[in-house]
Design an enzyme around this catalytic site. Structure first.
Site, PDB file in Angstrom:
ATOM      1  N   LYS A  85     -20.987  76.385 122.512  1.00 59.85           N
ATOM      2  CA  LYS A  85     -20.148  75.969 121.381  1.00 59.85           C
ATOM      3  C   LYS A  85     -18.963  76.921 121.229  1.00 59.85           C
ATOM      4  O   LYS A  85     -17.841  76.486 120.957  1.00 59.85           O
ATOM      5  CB  LYS A  85     -20.974  75.938 120.092  1.00 59.85           C
ATOM      6  CG  LYS A  85     -20.152  75.518 118.889  1.00 59.85           C
ATOM      7  CD  LYS A  85     -20.934  75.654 117.590  1.00 59.85           C
ATOM      8  CE  LYS A  85     -20.016  75.449 116.416  1.00 59.85           C
ATOM      9  NZ  LYS A  85     -20.586  75.889 115.163  1.00 59.85           N
ATOM     10  N   PHE A  97     -23.710  75.247 111.774  1.00 51.25           N
ATOM     11  CA  PHE A  97     -23.713  75.120 110.318  1.00 51.25           C
ATOM     12  C   PHE A  97     -22.806  73.974 109.930  1.00 51.25           C
ATOM     13  O   PHE A  97     -22.123  73.382 110.774  1.00 51.25           O
ATOM     14  CB  PHE A  97     -23.295  76.436 109.651  1.00 51.25           C
ATOM     15  CG  PHE A  97     -21.960  76.974 110.091  1.00 51.25           C
ATOM     16  CD1 PHE A  97     -20.811  76.714 109.375  1.00 51.25           C
ATOM     17  CD2 PHE A  97     -21.845  77.759 111.236  1.00 51.25           C
ATOM     18  CE1 PHE A  97     -19.580  77.216 109.771  1.00 51.25           C
ATOM     19  CE2 PHE A  97     -20.624  78.270 111.646  1.00 51.25           C
ATOM     20  CZ  PHE A  97     -19.482  77.994 110.911  1.00 51.25           C
ATOM     21  N   GLY A  98     -22.796  73.640 108.663  1.00 50.35           N
ATOM     22  CA  GLY A  98     -21.932  72.573 108.176  1.00 50.35           C
ATOM     23  C   GLY A  98     -22.276  71.230 108.785  1.00 50.35           C
ATOM     24  O   GLY A  98     -23.433  70.809 108.809  1.00 50.35           O
ATOM     25  N   TYR A  99     -21.267  70.560 109.296  1.00 47.51           N
ATOM     26  CA  TYR A  99     -21.413  69.210 109.836  1.00 47.51           C
ATOM     27  C   TYR A  99     -21.853  69.200 111.298  1.00 47.51           C
ATOM     28  O   TYR A  99     -21.903  68.133 111.924  1.00 47.51           O
ATOM     29  CB  TYR A  99     -20.087  68.442 109.686  1.00 47.51           C
ATOM     30  CG  TYR A  99     -19.630  68.318 108.254  1.00 47.51           C
ATOM     31  CD1 TYR A  99     -20.180  67.365 107.401  1.00 47.51           C
ATOM     32  CD2 TYR A  99     -18.652  69.165 107.735  1.00 47.51           C
ATOM     33  CE1 TYR A  99     -19.770  67.252 106.081  1.00 47.51           C
ATOM     34  CE2 TYR A  99     -18.231  69.058 106.418  1.00 47.51           C
ATOM     35  CZ  TYR A  99     -18.801  68.099 105.597  1.00 47.51           C
ATOM     36  OH  TYR A  99     -18.395  67.992 104.289  1.00 47.51           O
ATOM     37  N   ASP A 111      -9.536  78.317 108.024  1.00 46.93           N
ATOM     38  CA  ASP A 111      -9.836  77.181 107.174  1.00 46.93           C
ATOM     39  C   ASP A 111     -10.127  76.056 108.138  1.00 46.93           C
ATOM     40  O   ASP A 111      -9.301  75.741 109.001  1.00 46.93           O
ATOM     41  CB  ASP A 111      -8.675  76.846 106.234  1.00 46.93           C
ATOM     42  CG  ASP A 111      -9.152  75.972 105.084  1.00 46.93           C
ATOM     43  OD1 ASP A 111     -10.106  76.374 104.399  1.00 46.93           O
ATOM     44  OD2 ASP A 111      -8.586  74.881 104.892  1.00 46.93           O
ATOM     45  N   LYS A 113     -22.640  83.311 109.702  1.00 45.03           N
ATOM     46  CA  LYS A 113     -22.598  82.550 110.954  1.00 45.03           C
ATOM     47  C   LYS A 113     -21.170  82.474 111.483  1.00 45.03           C
ATOM     48  O   LYS A 113     -20.931  82.579 112.678  1.00 45.03           O
ATOM     49  CB  LYS A 113     -23.184  81.154 110.747  1.00 45.03           C
ATOM     50  CG  LYS A 113     -24.685  81.178 110.534  1.00 45.03           C
ATOM     51  CD  LYS A 113     -25.256  79.795 110.388  1.00 45.03           C
ATOM     52  CE  LYS A 113     -26.768  79.853 110.214  1.00 45.03           C
ATOM     53  NZ  LYS A 113     -27.353  78.523 110.068  1.00 45.03           N
ATOM     54  N   LYS A 114     -20.208  82.305 110.584  1.00 44.77           N
ATOM     55  CA  LYS A 114     -18.805  82.264 110.993  1.00 44.77           C
ATOM     56  C   LYS A 114     -18.394  83.631 111.540  1.00 44.77           C
ATOM     57  O   LYS A 114     -17.692  83.721 112.539  1.00 44.77           O
ATOM     58  CB  LYS A 114     -17.926  81.884 109.797  1.00 44.77           C
ATOM     59  CG  LYS A 114     -16.490  81.606 110.157  1.00 44.77           C
ATOM     60  CD  LYS A 114     -15.671  81.219 108.948  1.00 44.77           C
ATOM     61  CE  LYS A 114     -16.014  79.839 108.455  1.00 44.77           C
ATOM     62  NZ  LYS A 114     -15.082  79.377 107.404  1.00 44.77           N
TER      63      LYS A 114
END
Length: 191
Positions: free
Chosen positions: A169, A146-148, A67, A11-12
């Protein structure tokens, strides 16, 4: 021109590719078997550099690494650089753990932070930082990203990153803000 992405996160990779493709840069995945360097930096920038240098050394290609993390004011910036390692388990587990830690907190201000490091073919290392301000919700909304992302509410759009279409986004996120800074720098270097 090809850049290797120092990540196995598909996804990244899609998000980064969508943003830098206009420069004629093709993002390729980190090959299987590439070493996973220890992220022992004390800042987002230090960890991004560690990952980018490792990927460049392993592949012999220019490399990009980011990061990123969520910094919550009421938690003194946590989870911060430990966002992906905030607790064992899945994204859902980390979201639940964060919500548990925020149960008695009224201040919901937070921001996503992204530092991107780029190691060029000549070894030059560039770093940029992007941020996106938001509010931490008390429950998940949306299944995108994804993630938060399902907890990160963006007031201007009236929804979370988990509810925003990817193309929106990718224009407002912390990663987009950092990548746009990097694009401005790379434009002269790759042409």
């Amino acid at each position: 021109m090809q850049f290797v992405l120092a990540s196995h996160n598909k996804k990244k990779m899609a998000e980064l590719s969508a943003i830098v493709s206009s420069l004629g840069i093709e993002i390729i995945p980190l090959p299987e078997g590439a070493p996973e360097p220890e992220e022992n930096g004390k800042t987002f920038e230090e960890n991004a550099i560690i990952k980018a240098k490792s990927a460049a050394e392993f592949t012999g290609l220019p490399a990009l690494a980011d990061d990123s993390g969520l910094c919550v004011d009421a938690l003194d910036g946590a989870p911060g650089i430990y966002s992906a390692r905030y607790c064992e388990g899945t994204d859902e587990d980390r979201n639940a753990f964060l919500l548990k830690n925020m149960q008695d907190k009224e201040n919901r201000a937070c921001r996503f932070v992204c530092a991107i490091a780029c190691v060029l073919a000549d070894g030059e290392t560039l770093t940029v930082r992007g941020e996106c301000e938001g509010t931490l919700l008390r429950e998940n909304h949306g299944v995108g990203g994804f993630g938060y992302d399902p907890l990160f509410y963006v007031e201007k759009y009236g929804c979370t990153f988990g509810e925003l279409p990817a193309e929106v986004k990718n224009t407002i996120s912390h990663r987009a803000n950092a990548l746009n800074k990097l694009k401005a720098i790379l434009k002269d270097k790759v042409n």
